[in-house]
Structure formats: C-alpha cells, structure tokens
Design a protein around this motif. Structure first.
Motif, PDB file in Angstrom:
ATOM      1  N   SER A   1      -2.338  83.395  33.781  1.00  0.00           N
ATOM      2  CA  SER A   1      -3.315  82.785  34.805  1.00  0.00           C
ATOM      3  C   SER A   1      -4.256  83.663  35.391  1.00  0.00           C
ATOM      4  CB  SER A   1      -2.385  82.153  35.909  1.00  0.00           C
ATOM      5  OG  SER A   1      -1.727  83.127  36.658  1.00  0.00           O
ATOM      6  N   MET A   2      -3.861  85.020  35.574  1.00  0.00           N
ATOM      7  CA  MET A   2      -4.473  86.075  35.890  1.00  0.00           C
ATOM      8  C   MET A   2      -5.655  86.570  35.027  1.00  0.00           C
ATOM      9  SD  MET A   2      -2.117  88.493  38.461  1.00  0.00           S
ATOM     10  CE  MET A   2      -3.329  89.095  39.182  1.00  0.00           C
TER      11      MET A   2
ATOM     12  N   SER B   1       6.498  84.467  33.082  1.00  0.00           N
ATOM     13  CA  SER B   1       5.673  85.466  32.408  1.00  0.00           C
ATOM     14  C   SER B   1       4.359  84.686  32.532  1.00  0.00           C
ATOM     15  CB  SER B   1       6.082  85.726  31.115  1.00  0.00           C
ATOM     16  OG  SER B   1       6.096  84.878  30.152  1.00  0.00           O
ATOM     17  N   TRP B   2       4.099  83.395  32.515  1.00  0.00           N
ATOM     18  CA  TRP B   2       2.828  82.914  32.687  1.00  0.00           C
ATOM     19  C   TRP B   2       1.828  83.147  33.615  1.00  0.00           C
ATOM     20  CZ3 TRP B   2       3.021  80.220  36.762  1.00  0.00           C
ATOM     21  CH2 TRP B   2       4.050  79.553  37.045  1.00  0.00           C
ATOM     22  N   VAL B   3       2.511  83.795  34.731  1.00  0.00           N
ATOM     23  CA  VAL B   3       1.583  84.479  35.815  1.00  0.00           C
ATOM     24  C   VAL B   3       0.452  85.389  35.391  1.00  0.00           C
ATOM     25  CG1 VAL B   3       1.653  85.591  37.952  1.00  0.00           C
ATOM     26  CG2 VAL B   3       3.492  83.985  37.407  1.00  0.00           C
ATOM     27  N   TYR B   4       0.948  86.136  34.330  1.00  0.00           N
ATOM     28  CA  TYR B   4      -0.016  87.072  33.717  1.00  0.00           C
ATOM     29  C   TYR B   4      -1.075  86.234  33.142  1.00  0.00           C
ATOM     30  CZ  TYR B   4      -1.594  90.454  30.568  1.00  0.00           C
ATOM     31  OH  TYR B   4      -2.663  91.374  29.775  1.00  0.00           O
TER      32      TYR B   4
ATOM     33  N   THR C   1       2.270  90.462  38.308  1.00  0.00           N
ATOM     34  CA  THR C   1       3.267  89.827  37.681  1.00  0.00           C
ATOM     35  C   THR C   1       4.521  90.084  37.877  1.00  0.00           C
ATOM     36  OG1 THR C   1       1.665  88.991  35.888  1.00  0.00           O
ATOM     37  CG2 THR C   1       3.693  88.625  35.545  1.00  0.00           C
ATOM     38  N   THR C   2       4.707  91.490  37.613  1.00  0.00           N
ATOM     39  CA  THR C   2       5.905  92.192  37.912  1.00  0.00           C
ATOM     40  C   THR C   2       6.473  91.804  39.167  1.00  0.00           C
ATOM     41  OG1 THR C   2       5.360  93.676  36.096  1.00  0.00           O
ATOM     42  CG2 THR C   2       7.064  94.368  37.622  1.00  0.00           C
TER      43      THR C   2
ATOM     44  N   SER D   1       0.622  79.840  27.064  1.00  0.00           N
ATOM     45  CA  SER D   1       1.843  80.434  27.618  1.00  0.00           C
ATOM     46  C   SER D   1       3.106  79.477  27.557  1.00  0.00           C
ATOM     47  CB  SER D   1       1.547  80.927  29.051  1.00  0.00           C
ATOM     48  OG  SER D   1       1.418  79.941  29.931  1.00  0.00           O
TER      49      SER D   1
ATOM     50  N   PHE E   1       5.516  89.757  41.130  1.00  0.00           N
ATOM     51  CA  PHE E   1       5.910  88.290  41.541  1.00  0.00           C
ATOM     52  C   PHE E   1       7.376  88.045  40.768  1.00  0.00           C
ATOM     53  CE2 PHE E   1       5.515  83.695  40.600  1.00  0.00           C
ATOM     54  CZ  PHE E   1       5.047  83.421  41.735  1.00  0.00           C
ATOM     55  N   CYS E   2       7.667  88.257  39.682  1.00  0.00           N
ATOM     56  CA  CYS E   2       8.850  88.066  39.206  1.00  0.00           C
ATOM     57  C   CYS E   2       9.986  88.799  39.750  1.00  0.00           C
ATOM     58  CB  CYS E   2       8.829  88.515  37.609  1.00  0.00           C
ATOM     59  SG  CYS E   2       7.704  87.479  36.489  1.00  0.00           S
TER      60      CYS E   2
ATOM     61  N   SER F   1      -2.957  93.194  36.426  1.00  0.00           N
ATOM     62  CA  SER F   1      -2.248  91.739  35.861  1.00  0.00           C
ATOM     63  C   SER F   1      -0.804  91.990  35.545  1.00  0.00           C
ATOM     64  CB  SER F   1      -2.877  91.088  34.670  1.00  0.00           C
ATOM     65  OG  SER F   1      -4.220  90.648  35.095  1.00  0.00           O
TER      66      SER F   1
END
Length: 512
Positions: free
Chosen positions: A86-87, A81-84, A101-102, A419, A104-105, A97
């Motif tokens: 970073s964006m 969830s940390w991709v969010y 992120t969704t 995160s 990507f996951c 974002s």
C-alpha cells in the motif's frame, strides 16, 4: 512442573532461549498460512498450540514477553506484509516503506507479547492456566485488537474455518467463538506435549468436540437460520482503474464513460453494484449524469448502487447512493486510519506522500446509518450496505444485516496491489455472510469482486487486475441467526469466566 521435552540427541534443549525464539517466530508464520489465499486451515491449530507451548516454557515474565513478541513478529510480519504494498502504491521509497511496515507489524506484535506476559505473570502454574486461561487470553486479545487504536480485526484465527463445515457455527457464535474453539483445542495439544499421557483424555475430548462441531455445522449451516424468498439477478462491476490514475482530473470523463457503458450492457439484472468511490466527483458536479442514471434504472425496473464521495458542512463522506428502484444514502461509519483520515494530521500531513494520499480527509458518518431501501417485485426490500474496511467488524455488519434482505459490499483493494490483503479481505467478507445468514454482492475496483451465498461459498468471482462484470443469481433472505439475536459482546462472558476459574482458588499448582 513437568520437564520440557528435548530434541534429538539431547544437544539442543527445547528450553534453550534461542531455540524457543526461533520456534516462536515459526509458529507465528503458520497462522497466516491457514488463512487466504493459502487455506491450510489445520495450521491455525498448530500455530496457536505452538504459541501456548513456547510461552509455557518461559522461565520468567520477561522471557514470556520476548517469546510473545517473536510470535507476533512472525504472525504480523507475514500476515499484514501488504502494508508495504500500500505504501509503494503511492511511490513511497523502498527503505521508508520497509521501515514503516516493520514498525507497524512490531506494534501489533507487542499485543502478542503483552498477552504472553499476562499469562506468565498471573496465570502460569495455576490450575487450568493452560487449558482455560491461555485460550481465554487469546480470544480476548483478538477482541482487543478489533478496537484498540480504532481497530485492526485482521488475522483472526476463526477465519481459518471460513470454508469448512465447522465455520458454519459462526452463525451461532461469530468468528470470535470459532477462535475460542480453536484455542481450546490447541491448548489440549499443548497440554499433551507438556504433560504426556496424563493429558491424553483431554486431547481425545478436544478431537471429539471438534468432530462434533464439523457435524453440527453440516446439519445446521448458516442458511438454516434464515428463510429464502426471491432469487434475483445481480451484477458487480469491476473497473480495474489503477489507484495512481483514479483521482486524476483527466480520468473523470473516461471513468463516467466506462460506468455508463456498463449500465447499458446489463439491462437483464435486477440489481447493479459499482465499487467504492466508483464516481470520483461529488454528486452536485454530476447532477445530469446521476439524473440519467436514475431514470435508466426506473425505466428498466432496476436498482443501481454506486460508491461516491459526498460532502456536507465542509466534511467529506465515503458514501453509497441508490438510483432507479434503489434509494437512500449510506455513509461509511468506520474509517481506515492513514487511508481515509490521518491521526495527528497537523504533524504528519505532507511529511511523505503516504500521508497526503487522496481521500485521507474523510469524516465518519455523523449519525447511525441504516439499510438502503430497494423496491423489488412490488415490495420494499432492504439492502445492508458495507464499505471496504467495515467488513472486518462483525458487530457493525450484524447491526445492519439483521433487518436486511441482502448484503452489498463495496471496496477499493487497489491500494494493496498483488499482495495477501485482497484475498484476506474476501475471506473476511465470506465470514460475514455466514454469521448473518445472508447472500452478498461484492464489487471492488480491481478485484476480487464476487457473489457469495449465505454459507459463505463463492458463487461467482472475478480475477484481479482486469475489467469484469460478475453476474449471477443471489437469494434474498429474511430471519435472524442466533449470532444476530444474541451477539454483541455476549461471547466475551465465557472467556471472562474462564479467567476467573483460573484465578480461583488463588493457590498455585503444578497442574497444566
């Protein structure tokens, strides 16, 4: 095949598709909770067992695919969830974002879905499918995830044991071997639920084998395989410069002044490490500064290693440079997609801020990289340098570490804010210490910087989001662990053999 168990009151069947879907998501959520920063390691066993169980209940390959997707949605939806974060660091809009992120996951969740589909399509109903085939597929898909689309070797189940005696066995079999052991034990729990008392001896055997693994790790920890030489004093400097400020031109002078002051404060150490891209201008622009830094290190008989961006023939490289009694240059070999280079650059760059972030035009090292020499106590020692995301690749670190006396790792985790990622990254780094039987000095921009011993234990560490200098003693070591000697892809042979045994003979059976 034995009938599936029922929930209380027999009102909700455990084979109800909706119930299975919800359970699959919940079991997926358990695995990240087994990892840093939660460290609830028994949940890794339950998570994998739950995944095997829900897929085993599937009545068709299509349903197995869906249940695998649900499991992956829980696993990656929480775990990365940390991709969010970073964006949002580069001010990407909230809605975009969330959407990216969704996506990507769910992209990684498709691998869990494919794993489940393969199990149901080719293994389900065959002898040993659950006890051998499912664990083999689990670890092979962890390996697949480590290189597919440049790789995402994150959330490996074996990391759950970084802080246990069982985790010391990674010096023999790597983190993938730990994952396989977890999956094999989890399969026995699944079989016990599916087959009842008929499987109790398998469960007992799995528990005994796990206890023996804990005992073996306690008797032969990672540092058993390597020999300690000198104990040195090291410091990892943490600047706590915000990512949004780091690359501003008006921040160059304050950044240089900060690290210059830090260099003056730590005359009592043998080795000083600054973070990834600590200096935000190319070496030719900083010739006077770097010359003074080099002389300072020589005068104090001190090695200084810093991250910097270097260039050659129009290419830019994420680099470590040695000064004082340390020397040499190391260029990052494995770049972060979307962070250091942009796939489909011509089509994506400029569409949103996230696709135009600083350092997103890096090139990987053009030649194989080696250790960095360091003159200490009249001898040339070798530092094994690792930059940021490279720490997640066991094979890359193994190649560098086997000829080294000490691992040095630098990172910039400021992208990930508050995160899960910085904690997960530190846990990954600790596993590299265990696999290679080497101490580690780790410097990051805003945390978590740390000194780590060869058993993966944190000797000293910083907090996040503060200026820090993590100072203490670390051990230089020589020798190689069994994983370093026999590693590489040798561990993959056992899962392949397990799959062959499931497919041979070809006759199907009701046995699990």
């Amino acid at each position: 095949m034995p009938s599936a168990p029922r929930f209380a009151g027999n009102r909700l069947s455990a084979t109800n598709p909706r119930v299975l879907s919800v359970l699959a998501v919940l079991f997926g959520l358990l695995l990240p909770l087994a990892l840093a920063p939660f460290y609830l390691w028994p949940l890794a066993w339950l998570s994998i067992a739950g995944y095997f169980w829900v897929v085993h209940q599937a009545r068709s390959s299509r349903q197995a695919f869906w249940l695998g997707l649900c499991f992956g949605a829980g696993l990656f939806g929480l775990g990365i969830s940390w991709v969010y974060a970073s964006m949002r660091t580069v001010h990407t809009g909230v809605a975009l974002s969330v959407l990216m992120t969704t996506a990507f996951c769910l992209g990684f969740a498709l691998l869990s879905a494919l794993q489940a589909w393969l199990y149901h399509r080719f293994l389900a109903g065959r002898r040993g499918a659950l006890t051998l085939g499912a664990p083999a597929l689990w670890v092979m898909f962890e390996w697949l995830r480590s290189w597919l689309f440049t790789g995402m070797p994150w959330l490996l189940a074996g990391y759950a044991h970084t802080g246990t005696w069982f985790g010391q066995l990674s010096s023999l079999v790597s983190v993938y071997g730990l994952s396989l052991a977890l999956a094999l034990a989890a399969a026995q729990l699944t079989r016990l639920v599916a087959a009842g008392r008929a499987a109790r001896w398998g469960m007992i055997s799995a528990v005994l084998a796990t206890l023996l693994g804990f005992g073996a790790g306690a008797l032969w920890p990672a540092d058993h395989w390597t020999t300690a030489s000198d104990r040195i004093r090291a410091v990892a400097v943490q600047s706590n410069i915000a990512q949004t400020d780091k690359w501003r031109s008006d921040m160059l002078r304050p950044t240089l002044d900060f690290y210059g002051r830090q260099a003056g404060l730590h005359a009592d150490v043998d080795l000083m490490l600054w973070p990834e891209a600590a200096l935000t201008a190319r070496p030719e622009r900083l010739s006077t500064y770097l010359s003074q830094l080099d002389q300072l290190g020589l005068d104090r008989n001190q090695g200084i290693v810093t991250g910097i961006i270097n260039s050659e023939d129009g290419r830019f490289f994420n680099t470590l440079l040695g000064f004082g009694t340390a020397s040499g240059e190391y260029r990052k070999q494995h770049l972060v997609p979307f962070g250091e280079y942009l796939p489909f650059d011509a089509q994506l760059r400029g569409l949103i801020n996230f696709f135009s972030i600083p350092m997103s035009t890096m090139s990987p090292a053009q030649t194989p990289q080696r250790t960095m020499p360091w003159n200490y106590a009249g001898q040339t020692r070798q530092l094994a340098p690792v930059i940021c995301y490279e720490a997640a690749y066991p094979g890359l670190v193994r190649q560098l570490a086997r000829d080294s006396d000490l691992l040095i790792m630098v990172s910039n985790d400021a992208w990930f804010g508050d995160s899960l990622a910085p904690h997960q990254h530190l846990q990954i780094t600790r596993m590299r210490a265990i696999e290679n039987g080497r101490d580690i000095v780790r410097a990051t921009q805003n945390g978590i910087s740390a000194l780590i011993d060869a058993r993966g234990r944190i000797v000293q560490r910083s907090a996040q989001f503060e200026i820090a200098a993590v100072k203490g003693d670390v051990q230089l070591r020589q020798g190689i662990t069994p994983y370093q000697r026999f590693g590489g892809q040798a561990w993959l042979l056992l899962p392949v053999l397990m799959l062959v045994l499931c497919r041979w003979p070809a006759k199907r059976t009701d046995s699990v």
